[in-house]
Design a protein around this motif. Structure first.
Motif, short mmCIF file in Angstrom:
data_model
loop_
_atom_site.label_atom_id
_atom_site.label_comp_id
_atom_site.label_asym_id
_atom_site.label_seq_id
_atom_site.Cartn_x
_atom_site.Cartn_y
_atom_site.Cartn_z
N LYS A 100 0.83 -1.21 0.00
CA LYS A 100 0.00 0.00 0.00
C LYS A 100 0.87 1.26 0.00
O LYS A 100 0.49 2.27 -0.56
N LYS A 101 2.01 1.19 0.68
CA LYS A 101 2.83 2.41 0.84
C LYS A 101 4.20 2.27 0.19
O LYS A 101 4.95 1.34 0.51
N ASN A 102 4.52 3.25 -0.63
CA ASN A 102 5.84 3.28 -1.26
C ASN A 102 6.95 3.31 -0.21
O ASN A 102 8.02 2.72 -0.41
N ASP A 104 7.10 1.77 2.55
CA ASP A 104 7.38 0.38 2.98
C ASP A 104 8.16 -0.37 1.90
O ASP A 104 9.03 -1.19 2.21
N ASP A 121 2.24 0.44 -6.04
CA ASP A 121 1.93 1.05 -4.75
C ASP A 121 1.12 2.31 -5.00
O ASP A 121 0.58 2.47 -6.09
N GLU A 122 1.02 3.19 -4.00
CA GLU A 122 0.16 4.38 -4.19
C GLU A 122 0.79 5.41 -5.13
O GLU A 122 0.11 6.32 -5.57
N LYS A 123 2.08 5.26 -5.44
CA LYS A 123 2.76 6.27 -6.26
C LYS A 123 3.09 5.81 -7.68
O LYS A 123 3.08 6.63 -8.60
N PRO A 182 -1.97 11.14 -2.49
CA PRO A 182 -0.94 10.17 -2.09
C PRO A 182 0.02 9.78 -3.23
O PRO A 182 1.12 9.30 -2.99
N SER A 183 -0.41 10.01 -4.46
CA SER A 183 0.46 9.64 -5.59
C SER A 183 1.42 10.77 -5.97
O SER A 183 2.26 10.58 -6.84
#
Ligand code: CP
Length: 304
Positions: A100-102, A104, A121-123, A182-183
């Motif tokens: 989910k998170k870049n 991480d 991921d989100e990005k 978030p991106s």
């Protein structure tokens, strides 16, 4: 070498991966033992059809092995990503992760002894963009000088398309009335602007004129699509985005190929009629995830 986004990849390196993907598609028998004895760990925090299937089948067809790992069933849920990745990367030759998170994913890449591939991921969604560029090159025989118009929400797919297109000589115009914060990656956007190949506008009619490809994506991220807490935001987005739906009226007079990374939400970002139209290359594009996955794996594992 990891593939988190395209920041560490030159245009030439991307073109090499794209061309190899086309070559593998045309001559699969030449690659049947290319990854003999190699293992890929595929770890997912979110749902997937194409990313999972394409990488798993790619490993099998290259003579290797892929392990599907559902994040929720692992001790990644109760321990440091760094420590768990240190362990994992001592047992496999490559990791493909959909997190989910870049942030991480960056920790995972730092800890890993083997290449880490971002499975979205989100990005960023780099493996999707490689398949997209491969599909465009197959259709037109070149990339340089082509024009792609992305219509939708500015999101992870949009970022990777901007990065991939501007590095390979494709002009990209985005029509994105909503920006998924978030991106946001301002460095990526500024770098793309410097090439002179990236523009953004809300004049969708003008943008699609002379487009070689028109591309759209979901208006709601996969993890929120069925979430009741996201209902209001979903309705707000639908209202703003409906005038930007890819449909017959929008593409009147255009010969552009229609692209979508899937999954599709029929009647929202694209009308059913346009999915089935002769201009649509959506299913070929999704099939190309397989060949591009093979090419990415070979590149990162030093086999080409
Ligand atoms: N386009 C894409 O990544 O599809 P999945 O979410 O099904 O993997």
């Amino acid at each position: 070498m990891h593939m988190i986004n395209f920041k560490n990849f030159s245009g030439e390196a991307l073109i090499e991966i794209i061309d190899k993907a086309i070559e593998i598609k045309n001559n699969p028998e030449n690659y049947r033992e290319a990854l003999d004895g190699k293992s890929l760990a595929m770890i997912f925090q979110k749902t997937s059809t194409r990313t999972r299937v394409s990488f798993e089948v790619a490993m099998t067809q290259l003579g290797g092995h892929a392990l599907y790992i559902d994040w929720r069933t692992t001790n990644f849920t109760i321990a440091d990503i760094y420590d768990e990745t240190q362990y994992l990367s001592r047992n496999v030759d490559c990791i493909m992760a959909r997190l989910k998170k870049n942030a991480d994913l960056q920790v995972m890449a730092e800890a890993s002894q083997v290449p880490v591939i971002n499975g979205c991921d989100e990005k960023y969604h780099p493996t999707q963009a490689i398949a997209d560029l491969m599909t465009m090159k197959e259709k037109k025989g070149k990339l340089k000088g082509l024009k792609l118009v992305y219509i939708g929400i500015h999101n992870n797919v949009c970022n990777s398309l901007i990065e991939g297109c501007t590095k390979t000589g494709v002009k990209i115009i985005t029509v994105t009335p909503i920006f998924n914060e978030p991106s946001r990656d301002n460095d990526l956007l500024n770098e793309a602007k410097r090439t002179g190949l990236y523009e953004t506008t809300l004049d969708v009619k003008q943008a699609v004129k002379d487009a070689d490809f028109v591309y759209t994506d979901t208006w709601v991220d996969m993890e929120f699509f069925l979430d009741p807490k996201y209902k209001k935001e979903k309705e707000r987005r639908m209202k703003i985005m409906m005038p930007y739906q890819i449909n017959r009226e929008l593409l009147k007079g255009s010969n552009a190929y229609i692209m979508h990374d899937m999954p599709i939400h029929r009647g929202y970002e694209i009308s059913s009629e346009m999915i089935e139209s002769p201009q649509s290359i959506i299913y070929e594009q999704s099939e190309n995830r397989l060949y591009s996955a093979k090419s990415i794996l070979l590149k990162l594992l030093g086999k080409c």
